[in-house]
Design an enzyme around this catalytic site. Structure first.
Site, mmCIF file in Angstrom:
data_model
loop_
_atom_site.group_PDB
_atom_site.id
_atom_site.type_symbol
_atom_site.label_atom_id
_atom_site.label_comp_id
_atom_site.label_asym_id
_atom_site.label_seq_id
_atom_site.Cartn_x
_atom_site.Cartn_y
_atom_site.Cartn_z
ATOM 1 N N ASN A 167 0.799 -1.228 0.000
ATOM 2 C CA ASN A 167 0.000 0.000 0.000
ATOM 3 C C ASN A 167 0.834 1.283 0.000
ATOM 4 O O ASN A 167 0.289 2.371 0.098
ATOM 5 C CB ASN A 167 -0.927 0.023 1.220
ATOM 6 C CG ASN A 167 -2.087 -0.945 1.082
ATOM 7 O OD1 ASN A 167 -2.029 -1.875 0.303
ATOM 8 N ND2 ASN A 167 -3.139 -0.722 1.837
ATOM 9 N N VAL A 178 0.196 6.536 -1.346
ATOM 10 C CA VAL A 178 -0.116 5.792 -0.130
ATOM 11 C C VAL A 178 -1.595 5.441 -0.179
ATOM 12 O O VAL A 178 -2.456 6.331 -0.205
ATOM 13 C CB VAL A 178 0.186 6.614 1.136
ATOM 14 C CG1 VAL A 178 -0.160 5.805 2.380
ATOM 15 C CG2 VAL A 178 1.654 7.020 1.164
ATOM 16 N N CYS A 179 -1.907 4.161 -0.218
ATOM 17 C CA CYS A 179 -3.282 3.692 -0.330
ATOM 18 C C CYS A 179 -3.771 3.265 1.050
ATOM 19 O O CYS A 179 -3.348 2.242 1.581
ATOM 20 C CB CYS A 179 -3.353 2.531 -1.314
ATOM 21 S SG CYS A 179 -5.028 1.946 -1.612
ATOM 22 N N LEU A 180 -4.670 4.069 1.633
ATOM 23 C CA LEU A 180 -5.161 3.783 2.974
ATOM 24 C C LEU A 180 -6.516 3.114 2.986
ATOM 25 O O LEU A 180 -6.927 2.555 3.988
ATOM 26 C CB LEU A 180 -5.233 5.085 3.792
ATOM 27 C CG LEU A 180 -3.888 5.734 4.105
ATOM 28 C CD1 LEU A 180 -4.098 7.074 4.806
ATOM 29 C CD2 LEU A 180 -3.050 4.817 4.964
#
Length: 443
Positions: free
Chosen positions: A85, A92-94
């Protein structure tokens, strides 16, 4: 940006700055609080342990109606993906788009965003990849192990060593350095590295001093990781590519722990030399009649007067060699405590750029204490970093506290920590070792 949005951001920033979370740090230019730099210290017990991961946080005009944009900066110039992520390009993949309940809420804040990123840095980051729940085969389990192994290596190389070498202006002249990058064209890499160095020197770098102090705290942990991990891999073994890595969004390279060890030693030596140079620089400011030297001398006198009023006889302060930038503490262990009978000589090294650069505090004879590194550096924290009296009070509190809460980020002597928080028999061994070090302190 509206006045309400600015107030909201200011409040959230202030809450983090006043907090005691040693794994988070933020900084910003006074002229632009909308653009923040954040540092997340990798959680203990994970492959990211004690790495320094930097992010930029940019708030939108309508914050908190929409979330801030977070970009990873610790990516080896866009060539290293540290997590399923956290992409090499900085994305940034939250959340997973479309899943109910996982969207942004205005009730969230800057701290919750940073904690969410920190939660990605788990002991098994492979689990952040969609479909992980179906990864049950022996091959999948081996892939998880291999993924953790290369993250440990690159955390040391990219998130610890590289930024410190750049801030200390250490040239990479040793053969074999950055072998992980040699899978790309060497000349292109050299040009890119030089461009990045130049860009870094000109950019806002607020965490350089924090990295140096924490490096001295965690030096033993870094070396321990190398000793353990180097037994599991062969020199120049290539990293295994994961199924979710592709094109430039990957972590390529090979293992070279001997090189990392040499570089860590050199960084430690350079930080210690820099600490000693503070005293020389400080004397020059005294000769040049700059006010910082006289201010420090005045502060010392005031602090000594305060301790005398409090009838504190366990502490004596003085200037070392009449230098306002090196303070000496003689601390007498309190009766009826584990420190009873000990006499400790402690040096406070103060930078001419205090408080932007924080003091570095060393025991002249290291004691066996979970907050004192083998090199003698004290690991402590104060909520008032700009007041030297608060630093001294934090020093005393840290070494006197007999039942502190467990926090692996502040336990910088691995053996002492293992015994202190071990079994009752381990605790007895800890006390005996501490007592022996007290006897050595008076010899």
């Amino acid at each position: 940006m509206s006045h309400q949005s600015i107030l909201r951001i200011t409040r959230e920033v202030s809450e983090i700055e006043k907090g005691n979370d040693l794994s988070l740090a933020i900084a910003y230019k006074e002229s632009d609080i909308r653009n923040i730099k954040a540092l997340i210290v990798g959680p203990p017990g994970t492959p990211y342990e004690f790495g320094f991961f930097e992010f930029s946080v940019n708030f939108p005009e309508d914050y908190p109606g929409n979330p801030p944009k977070v970009t990873a900066l610790t990516t080896n110039s866009g060539r290293c993906r540290f997590n399923p992520n956290i992409y090499a390009g900085g994305k940034v993949c939250l959340t997973w788009p479309g899943k109910e309940g996982e969207g942004w809420s205005s009730a969230q804040c800057l701290e919750s965003v940073l904690i969410s990123i920190q939660s990605l840095m788990s002991s098994n980051p492979y689990e952040n990849e969609p479909g992980y729940e179906d990864a049950n085969s022996n091959e999948d389990r081996q892939a998880m192990t291999d993924y953790v192994a290369k993250i440990k290596h690159e955390t040391l190389r990219i998130a610890v060593i590289q930024p410190l070498e750049e801030s200390l202006n250490i040239s990479k002249t040793m053969p074999g350095v950055d072998d992980a990058d040699k899978m790309k064209d060497d000349s292109d890499d050299a040009n890119n590295a030089e461009k990045e160095k130049s860009k870094r020197r000109q950019s806002f770098q607020p965490f350089d001093d924090l990295r140096k102090r924490r490096f001295l705290w965690y030096y033993e942990s870094y070396m321990h990781t190398i000793d353990v991990e180097s037994e599991k891999v062969k020199l120049n073994d290539p990293f295994r590519e994961m199924r979710f890595e592709y094109r430039l969004n990957t972590m390529r390279g090979c293992f070279n722990y001997p090189d990392l060890k040499e570089r860590l030693i050199r960084i430690r030596d350079e930080i210690m030399k820099e600490t000693q140079r503070w005293a020389i620089e400080g004397l020059k400011t005294k000769t040049d009649d700059l006010c910082i030297a006289s201010n420090l001398s005045t502060q010392l006198q005031q602090i000594m007067g305060d301790f005398e009023e409090q009838k504190n006889s366990s502490l004596h302060l003085s200037l070392v060699d009449d230098n306002p930038f090196v303070w000496g503490i003689t601390y007498f262990g309190c009766p009826s405590t584990h420190l009873d009978g000990g006499v400790f000589n402690i040096k406070i090294h103060i930078s001419p750029r205090f408080p932007q650069e924080q003091p570095r505090i060393f025991f002249e004879k290291p004691i066996f204490h979970h907050h004192v590194s083998k090199g003698g550096m004290l690991c402590y924290h104060t909520n008032r970093p700009g007041e030297l009296k608060c630093h001294i009070e934090a020093v005393v509190q840290t070494i006197e506290e007999e039942s502190p809460p467990f926090d692996p980020r502040t336990t910088v002597n691995l053996e002492a920590s293992r015994l202190f928080w071990g079994t009752p028999e381990d605790r007895k061994k800890y006390i005996r070792a501490l007592r022996r070090s007290l006897e050595d302190s008076t010899s």
